[in-house]
Scaffold this motif. Structure first.
Motif, PDB file in Angstrom:
ATOM      1  N   ILE A  44      40.428  31.868  34.001  1.00  0.00           N
ATOM      2  CA  ILE A  44      40.666  31.789  35.439  1.00  0.00           C
ATOM      3  C   ILE A  44      41.052  30.381  35.857  1.00  0.00           C
ATOM      4  O   ILE A  44      41.819  30.184  36.791  1.00  0.00           O
ATOM      5  CB  ILE A  44      39.402  32.265  36.193  1.00  0.00           C
ATOM      6  CG1 ILE A  44      39.329  33.786  36.067  1.00  0.00           C
ATOM      7  CG2 ILE A  44      39.423  31.858  37.642  1.00  0.00           C
ATOM      8  CD1 ILE A  44      38.197  34.398  36.807  1.00  0.00           C
TER       9      ILE A  44
ATOM     10  N   ASN B 163      41.626  26.955  37.467  1.00  0.00           N
ATOM     11  CA  ASN B 163      41.375  26.547  38.844  1.00  0.00           C
ATOM     12  C   ASN B 163      42.117  27.411  39.858  1.00  0.00           C
ATOM     13  O   ASN B 163      42.436  26.983  40.960  1.00  0.00           O
ATOM     14  CB  ASN B 163      41.700  25.068  39.040  1.00  0.00           C
ATOM     15  CG  ASN B 163      43.112  24.755  38.593  1.00  0.00           C
ATOM     16  OD1 ASN B 163      43.911  25.652  38.311  1.00  0.00           O
ATOM     17  ND2 ASN B 163      43.426  23.474  38.514  1.00  0.00           N
ATOM     18  N   THR B 164      42.393  28.656  39.474  1.00  0.00           N
ATOM     19  CA  THR B 164      42.976  29.557  40.462  1.00  0.00           C
ATOM     20  C   THR B 164      41.886  30.153  41.340  1.00  0.00           C
ATOM     21  O   THR B 164      42.158  30.808  42.326  1.00  0.00           O
ATOM     22  CB  THR B 164      43.748  30.719  39.795  1.00  0.00           C
ATOM     23  OG1 THR B 164      42.841  31.502  39.025  1.00  0.00           O
ATOM     24  CG2 THR B 164      44.850  30.186  38.916  1.00  0.00           C
ATOM     25  N   GLY B 165      40.649  29.929  40.941  1.00  0.00           N
ATOM     26  CA  GLY B 165      39.548  30.463  41.729  1.00  0.00           C
ATOM     27  C   GLY B 165      39.141  29.501  42.830  1.00  0.00           C
ATOM     28  O   GLY B 165      39.771  28.460  43.018  1.00  0.00           O
ATOM     29  N   PRO B 166      38.084  29.839  43.553  1.00  0.00           N
ATOM     30  CA  PRO B 166      37.572  28.917  44.567  1.00  0.00           C
ATOM     31  C   PRO B 166      37.159  27.593  43.910  1.00  0.00           C
ATOM     32  O   PRO B 166      36.752  27.572  42.758  1.00  0.00           O
ATOM     33  CB  PRO B 166      36.361  29.652  45.156  1.00  0.00           C
ATOM     34  CG  PRO B 166      36.054  30.739  44.217  1.00  0.00           C
ATOM     35  CD  PRO B 166      37.296  31.075  43.466  1.00  0.00           C
TER      36      PRO B 166
END
Lengths: 297, 235
Positions: A238, A240-243
């Motif tokens: 994932i 740093n595409t997440g929060p």
């Protein structure tokens, strides 16, 4: 405030204008008293009273949600502490059942959150309850792992956050036919809150790993290591595409994974040489961050 | 579901979310450009020559708002209508600016406070959340506060341009606005911080009015104001 419509001034100004012919000629929007209560009939004051109500209503709801969320956090944390005891007692089943009961109570609280959010845009209030929800995800996924040695899915979590609301406000609902006015209320944990809860779960799993070694259980660390690695790989995927909080937790996750992998290494290399009750000391240099109550220095 | 499958699903969700935000950002950028154009038109009222041209500038600004309406209509289509607050942060700033510009235009035209409904109408959006893309009350209020600062500047520049009555009217208006804002129970949030700036605007305008009245420059269109000013000074 009983004021004559013509006379909009406060007492001070009127003194200098007692005999003034100016009073009746005053326009509605002439000089106002600075005091908010000066001119209740002003359209601006009237409209701001409406804003006051709107804002108060919103803030009140936000506060109610914060309070419920705090309760959710506390009870979830207590459940997690409870679950850590499974490694050190003979009858794990009792603890697991107690944890079930506790989490049912937490779910009821989440039901209250769902009620507050009925008809609202949940994202307007998300910050009020996100911490509690993340803690709940951590607790419920911890219990799930201990029982099933697998990761609970978001779907499974949300499936248990369905609430029945009837006239008598019976949260459990019943198996009989629904009385008139029964409603189904759902709460959806967002993928982002799920992710953050699972990130925190890894810290608890790491603790469980170390303490299970201290109790002479040398199988759990290897299972956990495997599991944690999968989760870690998932988070790496994932990226740093997440929060943004995920990136912070990723760092802690790497540390946890490192500790677990070191534990497995030590067991593999030196495990057979060391009496079981002393195994814990083998990891003492790397476990300085653990809670004292885990029993490991 | 295995761990890998779970993360794969989540990644799909996050990726879709990023795409939506990217789309939104593009429209917001255009909106910000439009807002800057309107601001440029309206800023010119501060110049001495600008005062006479206020009606034409307002008309021009209103024309530009047409483009804004189109852009906002486009923005609405970029995300599910019930998720307004999920993406609200992306357009909060520009919407506040547009609320300010609407309020400023309306003030220049009629010297009244624009209502939330009027702003929504100018922008082609709703007031009530349930009806669709709406103007949040806090964004409206922030816009009004930005206008208050603009008006304190306008008061100063009116005097420089030789208009001695405008500052008095601005003073009345701002004081009433201040009374209104005092009714609000604000939390320690950005709106509160912005509201804290209002008292400096009030003070600045008061000083302008004071400067005018002690020099006898303030000819009062409404009755009794200069007497009141004197009353205030001596009391």
């Amino acid at each position: 405030m009983a004021q004559k419509p013509r006379d909009e001034r406060g007492p001070d100004e009127c003194l200098s204008l007692k005999t003034s012919e100016g009073c009746p000629r005053k326009n509605a929007d002439a000089v106002q008293d600075r005091d908010a209560s000066a001119n209740p009939s002003s359209p601006i004051i009237a409209v701001f009273k409406v804003f006051q109500q709107e804002l108060d209503t919103k803030h009140d709801k936000y506060e109610r949600l914060v309070k419920i969320s705090r309760d959710v956090t506390i009870e979830s944390k207590r459940t997690i502490f409870l679950l850590h005891r499974v490694t050190s007692v003979p009858n794990a089943e009792d603890i697991l059942n107690e944890a079930d009961v506790k989490l049912d109570a937490v779910r009821q609280k989440i039901g209250l959150i769902a009620e507050e959010l009925r008809g609202e845009d949940i994202y307007q209030f998300h910050r009020a309850f996100t911490a509690g929800i993340q803690e709940y995800v951590e607790a419920v996924s911890f219990l799930h792992y201990i029982r099933h040695r697998s990761l609970i899915s978001l779907e499974e979590i949300n499936a248990r956050l369905v609430f029945m609301r009837t006239e008598k406000v019976d949260p459990k609902g019943s198996d009989e036919a629904l009385p008139l006015g029964a409603q189904v209320l759902t709460f959806h944990v967002t993928p982002s809150d799920y992710l953050l809860g699972v990130a925190d779960l890894t810290g608890e799993l790491m603790r469980m790993c170390i303490s299970s070694v201290g109790n002479g259980d040398i199988d759990t660390p290897f299972q956990l290591s495997q599991f944690l690695r999968q989760i870690h790989d998932g988070f790496s995927y994932i990226g740093n595409t997440g929060p943004y909080e995920v990136s912070k937790k990723l760092h802690t996750l790497r540390q946890s994974l490192g500790k677990v992998e070191d534990a497995c290494y030590a067991l593999r290399v030196r495990g057979s040489e060391i009496p079981k009750h002393m195994l814990a000391d083998v990891f003492s240099s790397r476990t300085t961050l653990l809670d004292p109550e885990e029993g490991v220095v | 579901m295995s761990v890998t499958e779970m993360f794969s699903y989540i990644q799909g969700f996050l990726s879709a979310d990023q795409d939506v935000r990217e789309d939104i950002r593009k429209v917001v950028q255009i909106l910000e450009q439009n807002a800057r154009e309107i601001l440029t038109v309206l800023q010119s009222v501060h110049q001495p020559s600008g005062f006479k041209e206020i009606p034409s500038k307002c008309a021009r600004a209103r024309e530009l708002f047409c483009t804004v309406r189109t852009q906002l209509a486009d923005l609405k289509t970029k995300f599910p209508v019930e998720q307004y607050y999920r993406f609200h942060e992306h357009w909060r700033f520009v919407l506040q600016r547009l609320a300010f510009l609407s309020a400023f235009v309306v003030y220049l035209e009629s010297e009244t406070l624009v209502t939330r409904e009027e702003v929504a109408q100018i922008l082609g959006i709703e007031v009530v959340r349930e009806k669709g893309f709406h103007l949040d009350v806090e964004d409206y209020l922030a816009g009004v506060l930005i206008m208050a600062s603009e008006l304190s500047r306008l008061a100063v520049n009116s005097v420089t341009a030789g208009d001695y009555s405008r500052p008095l009217r601005i003073s009345n208006f701002i004081n009433e606005l201040d009374s209104g804002f005092r009714l609000l129970n604000l939390k320690n949030d950005p709106l509160r911080k912005r509201y804290d700036g209002l008292k400096y605007d009030v003070k600045k305008i008061e000083e302008v009015v004071y400067d005018l009245s002690i020099r006898g420059l303030a000819k009062e269109p409404e009755s009794g104001v200069d007497k009141l000013e004197l009353g205030r000074i001596s009391g």
